[in-house]
Design an enzyme around this catalytic site. Structure first.
Site, PDB file in Angstrom:
ATOM      1  N   TYR A 168     -48.623-116.842  36.785  1.00 28.88           N
ATOM      2  CA  TYR A 168     -48.556-115.665  37.635  1.00 28.88           C
ATOM      3  C   TYR A 168     -47.409-115.849  38.626  1.00 28.88           C
ATOM      4  O   TYR A 168     -46.815-116.932  38.714  1.00 28.88           O
ATOM      5  CB  TYR A 168     -49.882-115.470  38.370  1.00 28.88           C
TER       6      TYR A 168
ATOM      7  N   GLU B  84     -21.148-101.681  48.304  1.00 26.40           N
ATOM      8  CA  GLU B  84     -20.139-102.400  49.087  1.00 26.40           C
ATOM      9  C   GLU B  84     -20.755-103.027  50.330  1.00 26.40           C
ATOM     10  O   GLU B  84     -20.473-104.181  50.664  1.00 26.40           O
ATOM     11  CB  GLU B  84     -19.004-101.453  49.470  1.00 26.40           C
TER      12      GLU B  84
END
Length: 444
Positions: free
Chosen positions: A333, A421
């Site tokens: 998990y 950006e």
């Protein structure tokens, strides 16, 4: 392993305001690198690969790390890449970026939108998209590597930069660790990563969460047995649809009545399948659950509660022992992600000094999952670690949210197109500056 360098590095962080930050120095270098990093981002965005299929992605990034002078090993944990740079005595810092895309058909309308397709384990051919922003993570990672190489005079120690596969299915970090990440390569004293966020904050804002930041993620399958028959004669059957429905409703009491209201917990039944025809009572129903928690104790309480409820409802329905529900908990998990509080606050203090208070803020924990947690848990002693967020929400989306409540697209949405950006520039500078603070050059 928390080394002898821990106190030195944390002390350096604590007195950061007394030392020049070289912010302009890093930022000027990064500004010159940004056109190339954006070109890399667009290439990665247009050519995503699914979990454990990141062959071309890994190869092109490994080549860049080699060109920067790192010792590069490919194929760690199937498609992972480990790059090491030794720069004198000092702490070992691990920086991580994840590489995999998602089986999502892109609908952003970007000129470089992905048109790739693939066939995942489900067997259904689908589009592939970087709908979780891992392309920004990789570009920021390369930007950080370039900054640290260009400014080697400012740090001393060992830098381990990890490109991890298969984060989206929660198996990549474990695969790399099982393949010797902490035995074949230097074991870190510190581990850092960032993740873009679809947050109601300007792009480039850094969010951090001391303590539990992301949840344990368990996938649970329940096969509910019954005694089938004709839909016109339900009294001759034990209807698994009715029984499974009772289980679904009763499961919510595990959260509301067994778990402390001060301990976050989620049990969601995401899938319920039974039968194939209107007038036939089937002899089986299948449930698929996602289970979220923070502490190991809370996780165990929820899993035990699921087993208890399913069995109890089956007994109430009159089923014999041979027809008790079958419960499967997926293994492995994804464990919860815990940011060491003191370490996180120290890193955040450095970020505030560099980026300003208005761009660094504490954010609440979420119930999503991230297998970055494995890097902390795998060491004989806990690695001090932190994953932080960088908002990628473009300003027009924030404006619409404020004006008329238009909801933001979430991570994993086919419409998620971050302000790449700002995410890349912030991520590169944040990772590089934090590494420099953790590995201070004592001479300077």
């Amino acid at each position: 392993m928390v080394s002898k360098f821990t106190s030195t590095a944390l002390a350096a962080l604590a007195v950061a305001t007394a030392a020049p930050a070289q912010a302009n120095d890093l930022r000027e270098t990064l500004a010159a690198d940004m056109p190339e990093l954006m070109e890399l981002y667009r290439d990665l965005h247009a050519n995503p690969e699914l979990s454990f299929e990141e062959h071309e992605t890994a190869a092109k990034l490994a080549a860049r790390m080699r060109a920067l002078g790192f010792e590069v090993t490919e194929g760690v944990g199937r498609t992972g890449v480990v790059s090491v740079m030794r720069n004198g005595d000092g702490p070992t810092v691990l920086l991580r970026a994840d590489m995999d895309g998602l089986p999502v058909v892109e609908q952003t309308g970007l000129p470089y939108a992905s048109t790739q397709t693939a066939t995942p384990a489900s067997g259904v051919t689908t589009g592939v998209m970087h709908a979780c922003g891992h392309d920004t993570h990789m570009a920021g990672f390369i930007g950080a590597a370039r900054l640290l190489v260009d400014h080697k005079d400012q740090w001393q120690g060992t830098l381990v930069m990890v490109l991890q596969p298969a984060e989206e299915i929660g198996l990549g970090a474990l695969a790399m660790l099982d393949d010797g990440l902490y035995t074949k390569f230097p074991q870190p004293d510190y581990a850092l990563a960032f993740h873009d966020a679809a947050a109601p904050a300007p792009a480039g804002t850094i969010g951090y969460t001391p303590g539990y930041a992301l949840a344990n993620v368990d996938s649970v399958d329940i096969t509910v047995k019954g005694i089938g028959g004709h839909g016109a004669y339900p009294h001759t059957t034990v209807d698994p649809v009715v029984l499974a429905s009772a289980i679904v409703m009763k499961l919510q009491t595990v959260v509301s009545r067994s778990s402390s209201p001060l301990d976050p917990a989620v049990i969601t039944v995401g899938s319920f399948h039974a039968g194939a025809k209107h007038n036939i009572i089937s002899d089986e129903a299948k449930l698929q659950l996602t289970v979220r928690s923070y502490s190991d104790e809370s996780r165990q309480l929820l899993l035990d509660g699921i087993r208890r409820v399913a069995r109890g409802e089956a007994i109430t329905a009159g089923l014999p022992e041979t027809l008790m529900p079958e419960i499967t908990v997926e293994d492995p998990y994804t464990p919860s992600t815990f940011n060491d509080p003191d370490f996180s606050e120290s890193i955040a203090a450095g970020f505030r000094q560099r980026f300003g208070d208005e761009r660094v803020m504490e954010w609440p924990a979420v119930m999503g999952g991230e297998d970055f947690s494995q890097f902390r848990r795998a060491a004989p002693e806990d690695v001090k670690s932190m994953i932080f967020w960088i908002s990628g929400t473009p300003q027009p989306l924030l404006d619409r949210l404020e004006e008329d409540g238009t909801p933001l697209p979430s991570l994993h949405s086919p419409f998620w197109a971050p302000d790449a950006e700002k995410v890349i520039a912030t991520g590169a500078e944040a990772l590089a500056s934090a590494a420099i603070r953790l590995m201070p050059n004592e001479v300077n």
